[in-house]
Design a protein around this motif. Structure first.
Motif, PDB file in Angstrom:
ATOM      1  N   VAL A 106     -11.416  -5.584  -7.003  1.00 56.73           N
ATOM      2  CA  VAL A 106     -12.313  -4.715  -6.248  1.00 56.73           C
ATOM      3  C   VAL A 106     -13.136  -5.516  -5.244  1.00 56.73           C
ATOM      4  O   VAL A 106     -13.266  -5.138  -4.071  1.00 56.73           O
TER       5      VAL A 106
ATOM      6  N   ASN B 278     -10.961  -6.915  -2.244  1.00 58.24           N
ATOM      7  CA  ASN B 278     -10.570  -5.869  -1.297  1.00 58.24           C
ATOM      8  C   ASN B 278     -11.759  -5.325  -0.533  1.00 58.24           C
ATOM      9  O   ASN B 278     -11.646  -5.003   0.655  1.00 58.24           O
ATOM     10  N   ALA B 279     -12.911  -5.226  -1.177  1.00 55.20           N
ATOM     11  CA  ALA B 279     -14.097  -4.760  -0.467  1.00 55.20           C
ATOM     12  C   ALA B 279     -14.471  -5.721   0.650  1.00 55.20           C
ATOM     13  O   ALA B 279     -14.819  -5.303   1.763  1.00 55.20           O
TER      14      ALA B 279
ATOM     15  N   HIS C 166     -11.391  -5.756   3.503  1.00 53.19           N
ATOM     16  CA  HIS C 166     -11.280  -4.506   4.254  1.00 53.19           C
ATOM     17  C   HIS C 166     -12.579  -4.186   4.987  1.00 53.19           C
ATOM     18  O   HIS C 166     -12.551  -3.625   6.090  1.00 53.19           O
ATOM     19  N   GLY C 167     -13.698  -4.554   4.397  1.00 55.23           N
ATOM     20  CA  GLY C 167     -14.970  -4.366   5.097  1.00 55.23           C
ATOM     21  C   GLY C 167     -15.053  -5.227   6.338  1.00 55.23           C
ATOM     22  O   GLY C 167     -15.523  -4.787   7.393  1.00 55.23           O
TER      23      GLY C 167
END
Length: 250
Positions: free
Chosen positions: A50, A53-54, A57-58
């Motif tokens: 998590v 990816n945060a 992608h952020g």
């Protein structure tokens, strides 16, 4: 002719290719870490996946979606490409989403039906990403004008079928709409689709919609110079501001 068309070629920075590989790479690496750190009873440790990816992608969204740009210049060539960095980021984002779905398919405990659906969704995302990557490698334009019509996103629309062209949306989200006969919805071009001025693109397409006698000259260097000077001069003489930046066409 090459010197004129070169103005419409995307500005390719080799480092921008990292946006294709890094997002899905981070997702898959985090997924592998997730599997390796699974608890003995089989429940996975979700935090690394998590968090990774945060962050990736952020960063992708903040840098490539929220980035403010000056008005793109008018380009008198006949091909317009997506801004190269944003195109790379879009492909990487599609691959990354497919990777997320793939990892969850491997971890799913909801039964074979959900696993098959997840794998099918991941495969669809990878196919879409591969198509986008192929367009990047080939340098396929997102908008192209020819003597026969206008290509948008790989589809061709003849001049005779284009009823009119409009600049719609608002200041933050402008778009050029091509109203095509036989279609209930317009064909839309947005700022992220072209590395060039939407205002100039609207004027350019509108000019050839209104002047069919000039369509045969589309593609000729002299015609590119002539129509660029004509359209830009018309806006300047009308006292309009905020339009495309004048550029030399030599």
């Amino acid at each position: 002719m090459a010197s004129v068309l070169a103005m419409s070629a995307p500005r390719r920075n080799p480092s921008n290719w990292l946006w294709v590989a890094v997002p899905p790479g981070v997702t898959l690496l985090a997924g592998a870490l997730l599997l390796a750190l699974a608890a003995p009873e089989g429940s996975p440790v979700l935090a690394p996946f998590v968090l990774a990816n945060a962050v990736v992608h952020g960063t992708n969204f903040a840098v490539n979606e929220l980035r403010r740009r000056d008005e793109a210049p008018a380009r008198p060539g006949w091909e317009l490409h997506r801004p190269f960095r944003e195109a790379c980021a879009r492909v990487g984002r599609v691959f990354a989403v497919g990777s997320v779905v793939l990892v969850w398919a491997l971890l799913a405990d909801a039964g074979p039906v959900v696993a098959v659906l997840a794998l099918g969704g991941a495969a669809a995302m990878y196919v879409s990403g591969a198509r986008g990557l192929l367009r990047l490698v080939r340098g396929t334009p997102s908008v192209r004008l020819t003597g026969d019509g206008v290509w948008v996103g790989g589809r061709s629309y003849t001049w005779s079928s284009i009823e009119r062209v409009e600049l719609n949306g608002d200041r933050a989200h402008p778009r050029v709409d091509l109203l095509v006969a036989g279609r209930s919805r317009p064909v839309t071009v947005r700022p992220e689709d072209v590395d060039g001025s939407l205002l100039f693109l609207m004027d350019l397409i509108g000019y050839y919609v209104a002047h069919p006698e000039r369509r045969a000259a589309v593609g000729e260097p002299g015609e590119a110079v002539r129509v660029h000077a004509l359209l830009l001069g018309a806006r300047l003489s009308a006292g309009l501001t905020g339009g495309p930046t004048p550029i030399a066409a030599a």
